[in-house]
Design an enzyme around this catalytic site. Sequence first.
Site, PDB file in Angstrom:
ATOM      1  CB  CYS A 158      40.030  -3.295   2.456  1.00 63.39           C
ATOM      2  SG  CYS A 158      39.333  -3.079   0.806  1.00 63.39           S
ATOM      3  CG  LEU A 214      -7.942  17.192   0.110  1.00 67.02           C
ATOM      4  CD1 LEU A 214      -7.534  16.031   1.007  1.00 67.02           C
ATOM      5  CD2 LEU A 214      -9.353  17.653   0.448  1.00 67.02           C
ATOM      6  CD  GLU A 226     -12.371   9.798   4.492  1.00 68.79           C
ATOM      7  OE1 GLU A 226     -11.438   9.610   3.695  1.00 68.79           O
ATOM      8  OE2 GLU A 226     -13.524  10.074   4.148  1.00 68.79           O
ATOM      9  CE  LYS A 243       0.321  17.908   4.697  1.00 70.84           C
ATOM     10  NZ  LYS A 243       0.652  17.251   3.443  1.00 70.84           N
ATOM     11  CD  GLU A 245      -8.959 -25.970  -1.353  1.00 72.05           C
ATOM     12  OE1 GLU A 245      -8.094 -26.865  -1.375  1.00 72.05           O
ATOM     13  OE2 GLU A 245     -10.046 -26.054  -1.976  1.00 72.05           O
ATOM     14  CE  LYS A 260      -3.696  15.218   2.229  1.00 72.82           C
ATOM     15  NZ  LYS A 260      -2.709  14.612   1.365  1.00 72.82           N
ATOM     16  CB  CYS A 273      34.792  -2.097  -1.657  1.00 75.92           C
ATOM     17  SG  CYS A 273      36.281  -3.039  -1.320  1.00 75.92           S
ATOM     18  CG  ASP A 324      -0.852 -21.196  -3.159  1.00 76.39           C
ATOM     19  OD1 ASP A 324      -1.330 -20.064  -3.370  1.00 76.39           O
ATOM     20  OD2 ASP A 324       0.121 -21.409  -2.412  1.00 76.39           O
TER      21      ASP A 324
END
Length: 664
Positions: A408, A83, A112, A311, A35, A114, A423, A37
């Site tokens: 090879c 930061l 939150e 961190k 629908e 990072k 190759c 699309d």
Amino acid sequence: MARPTQEQVENLREKLRLYDYQYHVLDQPSVSDQEYDRLFNELLRLEAEHPELRDALSPTQKIGGSPLEKFEKYRHRQLMLGLQNVYNEEELGEYFERWQQTLGDAFKVTAEPKFDGLAVELVYEKGRLVVASTRGDGETGENVTENVKTIRSVPLLLRGSFPSLVEVRGEILLMKEDFRKLNEERLRNGEAPFANPRNAAAGSIRQLDPREAAKRSLDFFAHSAGQIDSYTATTQSGLLKDFAKWGLKTNPLTRLLKSRSEVQAYFEDLEKKREGLAYEIDGVVIKLDSLAGQRELGNVARSPRWAVAYKYKAQEANTQLLGVTFQVGRTGVITPVAELEPVEIGGVTVRRAGLHNEDQVQALGLKVGDWVVVKRAGDVIPDVQSVLTDKRTGKEKKIRFPSKCPACGAPVVRLEGEAAHRCTNRACPAQMIESLKHFVGKRAMNIEGLGKKWIEIFAEHKLIHHFSDVYDLKKPDLRKIERQGERSTDKLLHAIERSKDTTLARFIFALGIPFVGESTAKLLADHYGSLEAFLGASSESLQTVEEVGEKVAESIRKFAEEPHNQKEIRRLLERGVHPKASQRNLSDGLSGKTFVITGTLPTLSRDEASALIQSHGGKTSGSVSKKTSYVVVGEAAGSKLEKATALGIPTLTEDALLALIKST
Ligand code: IVH
């Protein structure tokens, strides 16, 4: 057809905007893809037919506008800050102490993730996205508006009621899974892979062709603000809530916390979730919730005193490079692999790391025997980050790229403009094994139970050299292989038999044509409807298919013209492999007829019209020739119509095409 009114077009756009918002921001789609699309194509058609109704912020812009020459510089109204980082509870404690000294005990902070992505600023004037820019040096970044507009979760118009100027800052991310796929594709194509999802996101946004950016599945999380006019929110958490109200995507893992110990618990909890997240994060950002408090604390140089990044310890370790081996991939690309003194990183023993290509080995200045820093990021293959040159003893040895294929012995070349060595032997056994693994794979011929191990065993026993040999495997052959019981051989033979009944899309993908991935294969299958039509398609015709440009079309032509491949495909078909187009023929009333569609049809998109023709047994082609039976003509038809007139080929309107189908 009646002229659509401005209002009709706007209604359509409003609907699509709502669906985009529900799908990409709220993650709660309310209509089917079909629908969506249908409405999207309808809008595309109306905009194509009525250029006066176009709008630079229409949802159709998400597919990417025209390529740019270069990116313009953009000066941020307000400095985009960086930061400071802390790495342990103690360092975090120093921030809390400073906040307590200024604000007393009763303050809140937001925690939150990072995000490890690309920082951008989105400027909305009267709710309309007018500029998107990178951070740059904080003062001046680059104007990447056209690329950012292609990100599905970035609204082009804000929702609800909003201030007249809103500057939103946030992070553009590439999902880990998309990163993996993108690098696989780049390696296949002899391009240098991206080192991590952040670089891949940055690379995607810094492409001059927005249509290329549109193909990458980038996402966006809003996390902070630049300038906002006449705004009354008083907290960071309130700001994030307003962002969400305005239709921007915010991160659901954000929390409002009251103490250092709560932050520590959040930090530890998120670290446990980290691996399972769809995107990369590298820590937690802690911000004072009160905006007045933020103002009071102010900034030092280019970072705020009111926020800090806590961190995670990098998933890194030092170890020694014992040697470099070279792997030959399906398309002959030779990849260097670092063989390491085993080392534990984040609970996993790492023995090998990807080195990608010669350029990367050179950029690192790597030698065998070197001590190196190895990083493991999420579920991606570990990477060699850097060389600890201080630890050199002088005994380290230069890394030599093989001039002959390790599998090879054929000469190895590095083509101009490619990062990869390849190759040159098409019959290279290593390439064949990798191609076979691809051919039988889940997303290709899907021969259950015929895994990589089996392919290697078969190759060792010289039972399989070509794709078609899979279909010549006989019970006694299989039984000869050690420890194969009756039941498992029967099961395998059944699976092989079953795979003959496959779709055209899978078959095209299985052939392993360079640059033809799963989604391109599907588009090609939908477009041509039969293997014969696909293999016979001219480069020009191929380029009318979405995702297919000159490079891909040439690669397909080269593959289709190669006698060895033709023979192999013939052998596969002779053995009963039967690739079917996904659309079943509704009738064969158009069989033997070839159609060319040109211009914009009033109701059908070009793909829809092709599918319709094919589903009634007809063929479609991208170019007009003597063999063309009809040219279906829409608005703004160009040279194809001229050619048809010159050759005396009958033309049809969409209505006439539909009538023809009905009458057959
Ligand atoms: S707030 C001054 N929140 O980290 C406030 N930034 O070193 C800075 N980043 O490039 C923005 N996740 O884009 C904020 N949840 C988050 C973030 C975040 C990632 C990026 C940011 C900036 C860098 C700062």
